[in-house]
Motif scaffolding. Structure first.
Motif, PDB file in Angstrom:
ATOM      1  N   GLY A  43       0.793  -1.225   0.000  1.00  0.00           N
ATOM      2  CA  GLY A  43       0.000   0.000   0.000  1.00  0.00           C
ATOM      3  C   GLY A  43       0.824   1.273   0.000  1.00  0.00           C
ATOM      4  O   GLY A  43       0.259   2.371  -0.120  1.00  0.00           O
ATOM      5  N   GLN A  44       2.137   1.161   0.103  1.00  0.00           N
ATOM      6  CA  GLN A  44       2.960   2.370   0.158  1.00  0.00           C
ATOM      7  C   GLN A  44       3.232   2.956  -1.223  1.00  0.00           C
ATOM      8  O   GLN A  44       3.127   2.294  -2.261  1.00  0.00           O
ATOM      9  CB  GLN A  44       4.288   2.068   0.864  1.00  0.00           C
ATOM     10  N   ARG A  45       3.607   4.234  -1.190  1.00  0.00           N
ATOM     11  CA  ARG A  45       4.017   4.963  -2.385  1.00  0.00           C
ATOM     12  C   ARG A  45       5.530   5.154  -2.314  1.00  0.00           C
ATOM     13  O   ARG A  45       6.052   5.644  -1.310  1.00  0.00           O
ATOM     14  CB  ARG A  45       3.313   6.316  -2.463  1.00  0.00           C
ATOM     15  N   LEU A  46       6.219   4.781  -3.381  1.00  0.00           N
ATOM     16  CA  LEU A  46       7.683   4.799  -3.383  1.00  0.00           C
ATOM     17  C   LEU A  46       8.226   5.596  -4.560  1.00  0.00           C
ATOM     18  O   LEU A  46       7.565   5.726  -5.598  1.00  0.00           O
ATOM     19  CB  LEU A  46       8.248   3.373  -3.494  1.00  0.00           C
ATOM     20  N   ILE A  47       9.443   6.106  -4.396  1.00  0.00           N
ATOM     21  CA  ILE A  47      10.243   6.570  -5.533  1.00  0.00           C
ATOM     22  C   ILE A  47      11.492   5.710  -5.589  1.00  0.00           C
ATOM     23  O   ILE A  47      12.200   5.562  -4.591  1.00  0.00           O
ATOM     24  CB  ILE A  47      10.650   8.054  -5.409  1.00  0.00           C
ATOM     25  N   LEU A  48      11.743   5.133  -6.746  1.00  0.00           N
ATOM     26  CA  LEU A  48      12.993   4.432  -7.003  1.00  0.00           C
ATOM     27  C   LEU A  48      13.800   5.267  -7.982  1.00  0.00           C
ATOM     28  O   LEU A  48      13.392   5.471  -9.132  1.00  0.00           O
ATOM     29  CB  LEU A  48      12.744   3.031  -7.580  1.00  0.00           C
ATOM     30  N   ASP A  49      14.932   5.745  -7.511  1.00  0.00           N
ATOM     31  CA  ASP A  49      15.792   6.602  -8.313  1.00  0.00           C
ATOM     32  C   ASP A  49      16.529   5.780  -9.367  1.00  0.00           C
ATOM     33  O   ASP A  49      16.437   4.553  -9.413  1.00  0.00           O
ATOM     34  CB  ASP A  49      16.775   7.315  -7.381  1.00  0.00           C
ATOM     35  N   ASN A  50      17.302   6.476 -10.197  1.00  0.00           N
ATOM     36  CA  ASN A  50      18.159   5.796 -11.150  1.00  0.00           C
ATOM     37  C   ASN A  50      19.261   5.040 -10.422  1.00  0.00           C
ATOM     38  O   ASN A  50      19.616   5.373  -9.298  1.00  0.00           O
ATOM     39  CB  ASN A  50      18.812   6.824 -12.085  1.00  0.00           C
TER      40      ASN A  50
END
Length: 261
Positions: A99-106
């Protein structure tokens, strides 16, 4: 001279790729003798490689295209310290809940994390990385948002003012990002000013940030400082990081998590 008469077409083409990437000149006549085939057969091999965008034909031979050089460079960077990156990714995934919101960088370490998320339920993943988006695109439980922006030449990532503006729209639970170098004073380094600004924006829209970096990056610097580990929840690195480097970072108030293999 190696015995290559029994090589199949796909094996010959792989040998040609290897020769091109090693900087060896590709001459049709020499390849025909090496593989014990006709020059016409070699021309057909080179035509297939040209059709797939891997080589550009020249008079009497061929040279690698930018695409081929990029794919080789990316594969080489991904394979470097691969075991450590997988260990770091396995530690990072324990911080994630459905249910979480993530950012995966380069980066190749965040790409390893994406590989572990493919079957994860109910996640939203925002990324400027074409490679991460490609890994997650068929994952049923993950909504993947690929940021827009300028495609950085020679890299599978988006940067620039468009990427920065779009990032300002998002609010996420956790960001995972890498670094080209991490000073023992906790400063984060990158070699590209466009990447630096995107990384700053990523941290600003995340409730928590984890920096994922193998031990070879610790104690290293690059052209630009884009922030500090003080802005992150923790640095996740591998067990090979030196004790004295960990001690120096922890003196600055930084949490260092050593991922065990």
């Amino acid at each position: 001279m190696e015995t290559t008469q029994s090589l199949k077409a796909d094996e010959r083409r792989e040998r040609i790729r290897e020769a091109l990437l090693c900087g060896k000149p590709i001459v049709i006549g020499e390849l025909a003798r090496r593989f014990a085939v006709s020059e016409m057969t070699v021309r057909r091999d080179l035509q297939r490689l040209e059709d797939s965008g891997e080589v550009r034909r020249t008079h009497g031979g061929a040279v690698p295209t930018e695409r081929m050089l990029f794919e080789f460079d990316f594969a080489a960077r991904r394979s470097q310290y691969r075991a450590a990156k997988r260990t770091i990714a396995a530690e990072a995934v324990t911080r994630i809940e459905p249910g979480q919101r993530l950012i995966l960088d380069n980066g190749t370490t965040t790409l390893e994390l994406a590989m572990l998320l493919k079957d994860f339920p109910e996640l939203t993943v925002v990324t400027p990385s074409l490679a991460v988006a490609a890994v997650l695109q068929f994952s049923e439980g993950i909504d993947t948002i690929l940021l827009g922006g300028l495609l950085r030449r020679g890299h599978a990532e988006l940067t620039g003012i468009v990427t920065e503006k779009i990032l300002s729209m998002f609010s996420v639970d956790i960001a995972f990002q890498g670094a080209d170098g991490i000073g023992l004073d906790g400063r984060l380094y990158t070699g590209d000013p466009r990447v630096a600004e995107v990384d700053r924006r990523i941290r600003s829209c995340a409730a928590r940030t984890y920096v994922l970096a193998d031990s070879s990056k610790v104690g290293q610097t690059a052209l630009l400082v884009h922030g500090s580990l003080a802005e992150a929840e923790a640095l996740i690195t591998d067990a090979a990081v030196r004790d004295e480097d960990c001690a120096a970072l922890e003196k600055t108030g930084v949490a260092v998590i050593r991922a065990e293999g």
